[in-house]
Design an enzyme around this catalytic site. Structure first.
Site, PDB file in Angstrom:
ATOM      1  N   TYR A  57       0.851  -1.199   0.000  1.00 43.17           N
ATOM      2  CA  TYR A  57       0.000   0.000   0.000  1.00 43.17           C
ATOM      3  C   TYR A  57       0.883   1.244   0.000  1.00 43.17           C
ATOM      4  O   TYR A  57       1.552   1.542   0.993  1.00 43.17           O
ATOM      5  CB  TYR A  57      -0.939   0.029   1.207  1.00 43.17           C
ATOM      6  CG  TYR A  57      -1.870  -1.155   1.324  1.00 43.17           C
ATOM      7  CD1 TYR A  57      -2.219  -1.915   0.203  1.00 43.17           C
ATOM      8  CD2 TYR A  57      -2.402  -1.527   2.553  1.00 43.17           C
ATOM      9  CE1 TYR A  57      -3.068  -3.005   0.322  1.00 43.17           C
ATOM     10  CE2 TYR A  57      -3.262  -2.616   2.679  1.00 43.17           C
ATOM     11  CZ  TYR A  57      -3.576  -3.352   1.559  1.00 43.17           C
ATOM     12  OH  TYR A  57      -4.421  -4.432   1.690  1.00 43.17           O
ATOM     13  N   SER A 201     -12.975  -5.129   2.364  1.00 42.10           N
ATOM     14  CA  SER A 201     -14.013  -4.492   1.541  1.00 42.10           C
ATOM     15  C   SER A 201     -15.417  -4.890   2.006  1.00 42.10           C
ATOM     16  O   SER A 201     -16.265  -5.268   1.202  1.00 42.10           O
ATOM     17  CB  SER A 201     -13.815  -4.865   0.075  1.00 42.10           C
ATOM     18  OG  SER A 201     -14.384  -3.898  -0.753  1.00 42.10           O
ATOM     19  N   GLY A 206     -17.312   0.700  -1.003  1.00 41.14           N
ATOM     20  CA  GLY A 206     -18.127   1.908  -0.911  1.00 41.14           C
ATOM     21  C   GLY A 206     -19.519   1.782  -1.497  1.00 41.14           C
ATOM     22  O   GLY A 206     -20.405   2.576  -1.178  1.00 41.14           O
ATOM     23  N   GLY A 210     -24.442   3.294  -0.173  1.00 42.64           N
ATOM     24  CA  GLY A 210     -25.507   4.070  -0.808  1.00 42.64           C
ATOM     25  C   GLY A 210     -25.029   5.411  -1.337  1.00 42.64           C
ATOM     26  O   GLY A 210     -25.819   6.221  -1.822  1.00 42.64           O
TER      27      GLY A 210
END
Length: 292
Positions: A57, A201, A206, A210
């Site tokens: 990362y 995740s 994401g 919503g």
């Protein structure tokens, strides 16, 4: 904050952890360092004790960030990181035992710690027998440089073979309301062997919050979602009913869609610990609210 144990290992962590990747990588340009550190420290103050990073990362910068952010709280937190990519030939893999040991030494320095609490193989390397990988981590555990062994995105047979050499504390794979692959073989095997499970995740990158609709544009230079089939406008439109259902349940429960998605994972098994990531203080507070 409720605590959970990752399987039989006895490694106790907060029921919801914190995935730190998107502070540095994967979802747009890196976050402001000061802001990132303040969100991570606020998570600790809110009862989160499980933080997850990886050398890839950034690369490398996320471990440095996590190390700096968590330095004042070392005795209160569990830090997980990962090895297994060849950074010189990314996305090539390298889980040769000597490479694993080099990564461990470098990660310890970046994280400013004397032992890695949970050390995952990031992806299974088809060129290295999993027994050799488990053996290398076993040696690191004997030397006191690593405390627990984990595998990420490994199949049931691979996990079983590794577990014989060095007991696996946790398996980390993608799992959420719309990614159900581990349910067929991996979760039943984790239950049988007493291995914890860490969904990455857990909010569908994401989508399950919503906040993403079919019109949103993802930056192809810095956002992984720009290249994922599930994030084409057509796929988002087709999957919208999942989010609509979550939203209606959330309304009934006086919660948010993200909280319902996380609560659903927590309700599956008592040894499942999701690790949502965020750059925003209010989202971190929302995520840990899922425990109630």
């Amino acid at each position: 904050m409720e605590k959970r144990k990752l399987g039989k290992s006895g490694l106790e962590v907060s029921a919801i952890g914190f995935g730190c990747m998107n502070m540095s990588f994967g979802y747009g340009p890196a976050a402001d360092k000061k802001q990132a550190i303040s969100v991570i420290r606020a998570a600790v103050e809110s009862g989160v004790t499980f933080f997850e990073t990886a050398e890839v990362y950034g690369p490398l910068t996320n471990e440095e960030l996590v190390g700096e952010a968590l330095a004042p709280f070392r005795d209160k937190v569990v830090i997980a990181t990962k090895y297994g990519f060849d950074l010189a030939a990314f996305p090539g893999l390298n889980s040769r035992p000597e490479h694993i040991k080099q990564v461990a030494e470098a990660s310890l320095k970046r994280l400013k710690i004397d032992a890695i609490d949970l050390f995952y193989q990031h992806r299974v390397d088809p060129n290295v027998p999993i027994e050799d990988v488990a053996g290398a981590v076993y040696e690191l555990i004997q030397e006191g440089k690593v405390r627990h062994f984990g595998l990420s995105e490994a199949g049931a047979r691979t996990i079983r073979r590794a577990h014989v050499i060095q007991p696996v504390t946790a398996v980390q794979s993608e799992y959420s309301l719309w990614t159900r692959d581990p349910e067929a073989e991996v979760l039943p095997m984790c239950e049988e062997l007493g291995i914890g499970f860490v969904p990455w995740s857990p909010l569908g990158q994401g989508f399950l919050t919503g906040k993403i609709d079919s019109t949103m544009i993802f930056d192809s230079t810095s956002d992984l979602r720009a290249s994922f089939p599930r994030f084409t406008p057509e796929a988002r439109k087709a999957n919208q009913p999942v989010v609509d259902l979550l939203s209606s349940i959330a309304k009934r429960k006086k919660a948010t869609p993200a909280q319902i998605a996380l609560a659903w994972l927590l309700a599956q098994k008592p040894w499942i610990v999701p690790i949502p990531g965020t750059r925003k203080l209010e989202r971190m507070v929302e995520n840990i609210g899922a425990v109630t």
